[in-house]
Design a protein around this motif. Structure first.
Motif, PDB file in Angstrom:
ATOM      1  N   GLY A   1       0.540  12.840  -2.708  1.00  0.00           N
ATOM      2  CA  GLY A   1       0.870  13.045  -4.112  1.00  0.00           C
ATOM      3  C   GLY A   1      -0.216  13.710  -4.920  1.00  0.00           C
ATOM      4  O   GLY A   1      -1.127  14.350  -4.370  1.00  0.00           O
ATOM      5  N   PRO A   2      -0.175  13.507  -6.251  1.00  0.00           N
ATOM      6  CA  PRO A   2      -1.064  14.243  -7.165  1.00  0.00           C
ATOM      7  C   PRO A   2      -2.457  13.649  -7.288  1.00  0.00           C
ATOM      8  O   PRO A   2      -3.301  14.215  -7.991  1.00  0.00           O
ATOM      9  CB  PRO A   2      -0.327  14.134  -8.506  1.00  0.00           C
ATOM     10  CG  PRO A   2       0.400  12.824  -8.415  1.00  0.00           C
ATOM     11  CD  PRO A   2       0.818  12.696  -6.972  1.00  0.00           C
ATOM     12  N   GLY A   3      -2.722  12.497  -6.659  1.00  0.00           N
ATOM     13  CA  GLY A   3      -4.054  11.908  -6.765  1.00  0.00           C
ATOM     14  C   GLY A   3      -4.233  11.018  -7.981  1.00  0.00           C
ATOM     15  O   GLY A   3      -5.349  10.599  -8.288  1.00  0.00           O
ATOM     16  N   HIS A   4      -3.166  10.745  -8.698  1.00  0.00           N
ATOM     17  CA  HIS A   4      -3.210   9.766  -9.809  1.00  0.00           C
ATOM     18  C   HIS A   4      -1.865   9.062  -9.877  1.00  0.00           C
ATOM     19  O   HIS A   4      -0.877   9.494  -9.276  1.00  0.00           O
ATOM     20  CB  HIS A   4      -3.563  10.446 -11.134  1.00  0.00           C
ATOM     21  CG  HIS A   4      -2.548  11.443 -11.594  1.00  0.00           C
ATOM     22  ND1 HIS A   4      -1.343  11.077 -12.151  1.00  0.00           N
ATOM     23  CD2 HIS A   4      -2.548  12.803 -11.558  1.00  0.00           C
ATOM     24  CE1 HIS A   4      -0.641  12.156 -12.462  1.00  0.00           C
ATOM     25  NE2 HIS A   4      -1.353  13.225 -12.091  1.00  0.00           N
TER      26      HIS A   4
ATOM     27  N   LEU B   1       0.805  -1.219   0.000  1.00  0.00           N
ATOM     28  CA  LEU B   1       0.000   0.000   0.000  1.00  0.00           C
ATOM     29  C   LEU B   1       0.839   1.271   0.000  1.00  0.00           C
ATOM     30  O   LEU B   1       0.290   2.375   0.037  1.00  0.00           O
ATOM     31  CB  LEU B   1      -0.915   0.014   1.235  1.00  0.00           C
ATOM     32  CG  LEU B   1      -1.964  -1.100   1.327  1.00  0.00           C
ATOM     33  CD1 LEU B   1      -2.815  -0.904   2.580  1.00  0.00           C
ATOM     34  CD2 LEU B   1      -2.840  -1.124   0.087  1.00  0.00           C
ATOM     35  N   GLU B   2       2.166   1.132  -0.073  1.00  0.00           N
ATOM     36  CA  GLU B   2       3.008   2.318   0.028  1.00  0.00           C
ATOM     37  C   GLU B   2       2.746   3.291  -1.108  1.00  0.00           C
ATOM     38  O   GLU B   2       2.631   4.503  -0.908  1.00  0.00           O
ATOM     39  CB  GLU B   2       4.483   1.909   0.063  1.00  0.00           C
ATOM     40  CG  GLU B   2       4.911   1.221   1.348  1.00  0.00           C
ATOM     41  CD  GLU B   2       4.540   2.035   2.578  1.00  0.00           C
ATOM     42  OE1 GLU B   2       4.834   3.254   2.596  1.00  0.00           O
ATOM     43  OE2 GLU B   2       3.925   1.480   3.505  1.00  0.00           O
ATOM     44  N   THR B   3       2.655   2.783  -2.332  1.00  0.00           N
ATOM     45  CA  THR B   3       2.404   3.675  -3.463  1.00  0.00           C
ATOM     46  C   THR B   3       1.017   4.297  -3.353  1.00  0.00           C
ATOM     47  O   THR B   3       0.832   5.499  -3.601  1.00  0.00           O
ATOM     48  CB  THR B   3       2.526   2.896  -4.789  1.00  0.00           C
ATOM     49  OG1 THR B   3       3.852   2.390  -4.906  1.00  0.00           O
ATOM     50  CG2 THR B   3       2.214   3.791  -5.970  1.00  0.00           C
ATOM     51  N   MET B   4       0.034   3.503  -2.998  1.00  0.00           N
ATOM     52  CA  MET B   4      -1.322   4.025  -2.841  1.00  0.00           C
ATOM     53  C   MET B   4      -1.351   5.113  -1.766  1.00  0.00           C
ATOM     54  O   MET B   4      -1.977   6.182  -1.947  1.00  0.00           O
ATOM     55  CB  MET B   4      -2.282   2.891  -2.471  1.00  0.00           C
ATOM     56  CG  MET B   4      -3.753   3.294  -2.480  1.00  0.00           C
ATOM     57  SD  MET B   4      -4.850   1.991  -1.858  1.00  0.00           S
ATOM     58  CE  MET B   4      -4.473   0.678  -3.005  1.00  0.00           C
ATOM     59  N   ARG B   5      -0.663   4.874  -0.657  1.00  0.00           N
ATOM     60  CA  ARG B   5      -0.621   5.860   0.426  1.00  0.00           C
ATOM     61  C   ARG B   5       0.038   7.149  -0.057  1.00  0.00           C
ATOM     62  O   ARG B   5      -0.453   8.257   0.208  1.00  0.00           O
ATOM     63  CB  ARG B   5       0.138   5.279   1.622  1.00  0.00           C
ATOM     64  CG  ARG B   5       0.227   6.236   2.827  1.00  0.00           C
ATOM     65  CD  ARG B   5       0.973   5.610   3.987  1.00  0.00           C
ATOM     66  NE  ARG B   5       0.231   4.478   4.553  1.00  0.00           N
ATOM     67  CZ  ARG B   5       0.590   3.202   4.436  1.00  0.00           C
ATOM     68  NH1 ARG B   5       1.696   2.890   3.766  1.00  0.00           N
ATOM     69  NH2 ARG B   5      -0.143   2.239   4.964  1.00  0.00           N
ATOM     70  N   SER B   6       1.149   7.019  -0.770  1.00  0.00           N
ATOM     71  CA  SER B   6       1.878   8.191  -1.248  1.00  0.00           C
ATOM     72  C   SER B   6       1.046   9.015  -2.219  1.00  0.00           C
ATOM     73  O   SER B   6       0.980  10.247  -2.117  1.00  0.00           O
ATOM     74  CB  SER B   6       3.174   7.734  -1.917  1.00  0.00           C
ATOM     75  OG  SER B   6       3.818   8.813  -2.547  1.00  0.00           O
ATOM     76  N   VAL B   7       0.382   8.331  -3.170  1.00  0.00           N
ATOM     77  CA  VAL B   7      -0.409   9.043  -4.173  1.00  0.00           C
ATOM     78  C   VAL B   7      -1.626   9.712  -3.542  1.00  0.00           C
ATOM     79  O   VAL B   7      -1.945  10.870  -3.846  1.00  0.00           O
ATOM     80  CB  VAL B   7      -0.844   8.060  -5.293  1.00  0.00           C
ATOM     81  CG1 VAL B   7      -1.957   8.672  -6.143  1.00  0.00           C
ATOM     82  CG2 VAL B   7       0.342   7.678  -6.162  1.00  0.00           C
ATOM     83  N   CYS B   8      -2.311   8.994  -2.675  1.00  0.00           N
ATOM     84  CA  CYS B   8      -3.566   9.510  -2.114  1.00  0.00           C
ATOM     85  C   CYS B   8      -3.359  10.565  -1.036  1.00  0.00           C
ATOM     86  O   CYS B   8      -4.133  11.530  -0.943  1.00  0.00           O
ATOM     87  CB  CYS B   8      -4.391   8.364  -1.549  1.00  0.00           C
ATOM     88  SG  CYS B   8      -4.931   7.173  -2.782  1.00  0.00           S
ATOM     89  N   LEU B   9      -2.313  10.411  -0.219  1.00  0.00           N
ATOM     90  CA  LEU B   9      -2.141  11.313   0.916  1.00  0.00           C
ATOM     91  C   LEU B   9      -1.174  12.461   0.648  1.00  0.00           C
ATOM     92  O   LEU B   9      -1.372  13.567   1.149  1.00  0.00           O
ATOM     93  CB  LEU B   9      -1.663  10.525   2.146  1.00  0.00           C
ATOM     94  CG  LEU B   9      -2.583   9.407   2.631  1.00  0.00           C
ATOM     95  CD1 LEU B   9      -2.002   8.735   3.866  1.00  0.00           C
ATOM     96  CD2 LEU B   9      -3.985   9.949   2.911  1.00  0.00           C
TER      97      LEU B   9
END
Length: 513
Positions: free
Chosen positions: A437-440, A427-435
């Motif tokens: 990052g740019p949201g995509h 979930l690291e990438t998902m966490r980074s993008v959602c919290l």
């Protein structure tokens, strides 16, 4: 996401896919698909079904038996324990079949002339290739059929050599321009091997032709010793004429090929509702029984000789009796046969990818895709007739080879399945993008790193937006296939043999291309 943002995302994704296609790496270890992917995820038969088919096949061999074995075959099989009845039929006791299965070759290698094209037939490894005896070539530009020639066969082999998702080349069409049957066998063999250094399959129209054809094989190999060390041609042998009869001449050919060190495809090609029972399960029973008789034949003569368990039951349209190779029933038969191969632990082959459609159109697309996907998911080792075949095996289409290469890329991606690993579900990438990052995920390092190793990109299929499609001239899929075909053939050059070998062959035999 707004409509504008969604459109922007799709366009960015399209650009990324095109970049990925242009930057596709050549290294085998990072390709998303490669020859020999393991299948076996799909199983139309339960374990109880498989056992019941096996028991029925043994019963058929013991009580019905096979007729019309040649004298040499009768001697070979009765010496091993088969029983010749007063009715002339050979019957096979269960113990004999089990003994021959115990010594039959497993985990065999079908060699290419180039070792990088070797096919390791073990477990549920899947390979796709051509086969058949089409008597016509499909001219897609004129929308008509004409007789196939030796040059057409050579061109087909050249195309297969340059199409990564087609792993072997078995003779796909008849050289109708060669009237002499011996020269037809010579031109078939040489046309296939001159066009590709992948593994080749061929057949012989008469047992008397085998010796002369092996003269050619030894010339191509650089000597008999080199041939026997790496046999790069297999014999596609219809040793039975269903229902439950041996094909005498083909059996004599098979014996000669075994003595000469050639791998054998034991091919049973009944047609459900015509030369095989109409129920799909019993059609498989008959094919299995016939091929088990072949296993006894081969191993009684040469224990452990490389042979492929070639159950090829076909399908009839019961309204007309005509063959229906593109049907769902054909796809089920092929997948069920793959399970029987795995039950015996034998290298197996069957037919898929046949189109009843006369041209490479939408009908051909669904017919080829359904059976190829099911064959691959079932773990069929050798998927024959996977590309190029139209009109229920009467026509072969060079453009369909090109289109089929794209199709088989997608098919093999399905066979590969979904990799569920510690990294892939992190979930690291998902966490980074959602919290943070740019949201995509479009520019994320994980996305970029997986573009080549996780996704397959077509060579001719179109994934542009309607606007982009219009801007680039509204390309037609078949026209793009024609262009790629012509480009490959124009760059392929001549036969894949050195000048001296090619000249020696042409001095000894009349070559028609």
């Amino acid at each position: 996401m707004s409509e504008a943002a969604a459109l922007s995302s799709r366009r960015a994704g399209g650009r990324a896919a095109r970049v990925a296609m242009r930057a596709a790496p050549l290294a085998e270890n990072v390709r998303p698909i490669r020859p020999g992917l393991p299948g076996g995820q799909y199983r139309p038969l339960t374990d109880a079904n498989v056992r019941r088919i096996h028991e029925a096949a043994l019963d058929a061999l013991e009580n019905i038996g096979l007729a019309n074995a040649p004298k040499s075959g009768i001697e070979i099989m009765t010496r091993a324990g088969a029983i010749l009845g007063e009715d002339g039929r050979l019957r096979f006791p269960r113990a004999l079949v089990e003994d021959m299965l115990a010594v039959a070759a497993r985990d065999i290698t079908l060699h290419g002339r180039d070792p990088k094209y070797d096919l390791e037939l073990s477990g549920t490894r899947v390979y796709y290739g051509t086969a058949g005896a089409a008597v016509h070539i499909v001219d897609v530009e004129k929308r008509e059929y004409r007789e196939s020639t030796a040059k057409d066969l050579f061109n087909a082999a050249q195309l297969v050599h340059h199409l990564d998702n087609i792993h072997f080349f078995q003779r796909a069409m008849v050289c109708r321009d060669v009237a002499d049957n011996f020269l037809m066998d010579i031109n078939t063999l040489y046309g296939c091997c001159a066009g590709t250094s992948k593994h080749v399959g061929t057949s012989f129209s008469d047992p008397s032709h085998v010796e002369g054809c092996f003269d050619l094989i030894h010339m191509m190999a650089g000597g008999e010793d080199k041939w026997r060390a790496r046999p790069f041609v297999s014999n596609s042998n219809c040793f039975v004429v269903p229902p439950m009869k041996f094909a005498e001449e083909s059996c004599i050919t098979m014996e000669a090929c075994i003595r000469a060190g050639m791998p054998i495809l034991l091919l049973s090609a009944g047609q459900a509702g015509a030369t095989a029972p109409a129920p799909l399960a019993t059609a498989i029973v008959q094919a299995v029984a016939e091929c088990l008789a072949g296993v006894v034949y081969v191993n009684a003569m040469a224990p452990g000789h490389p042979a492929i368990f070639g159950t090829w039951p076909f399908v009839s349209d019961l309204r007309t009796g005509a063959m229906s190779g593109g049907s769902g029933e054909q796809a089920l038969l092929t997948a069920g046969c793959a399970q029987m191969h795995q039950f015996y632990g034998l290298p197996g082959g069957a037919a898929a990818g046949i189109a009843d459609s006369k041209l490479p159109d939408m009908q051909a697309g669904w017919e080829q895709a359904i059976s190829n996907v099911m064959a691959g998911l079932s773990g069929l080792n050798m998927v024959y007739e996977a590309v190029g075949m139209h009109a229920s095996l009467l026509g072969f289409c060079l453009e369909s080879l090109v289109l089929g290469d794209d199709l088989l890329g997608q098919v093999q991606r399905c066979v590969r399945g979904i990799d569920v690993t510690e990294d892939s579900v992190s979930l690291e990438t998902m966490r980074s993008v959602c919290l943070d990052g740019p949201g995509h995920y479009l520019g994320d390092p994980q996305t970029l790193s997986l573009m080549q190793t996780e996704y397959v990109y077509p060579a001719v299929a179109d994934r542009t937006s309607p606007k982009e499609w219009a801007e680039i001239g509204r390309p037609d899929l078949v026209q793009k296939a024609i262009e790629r075909k012509n480009r490959i053939l124009s760059e392929a050059g001549g036969p894949l043999f050195d000048f001296a070998t090619d000249q020696a062959v042409r001095e000894k035999f009349r070559i028609y291309f």
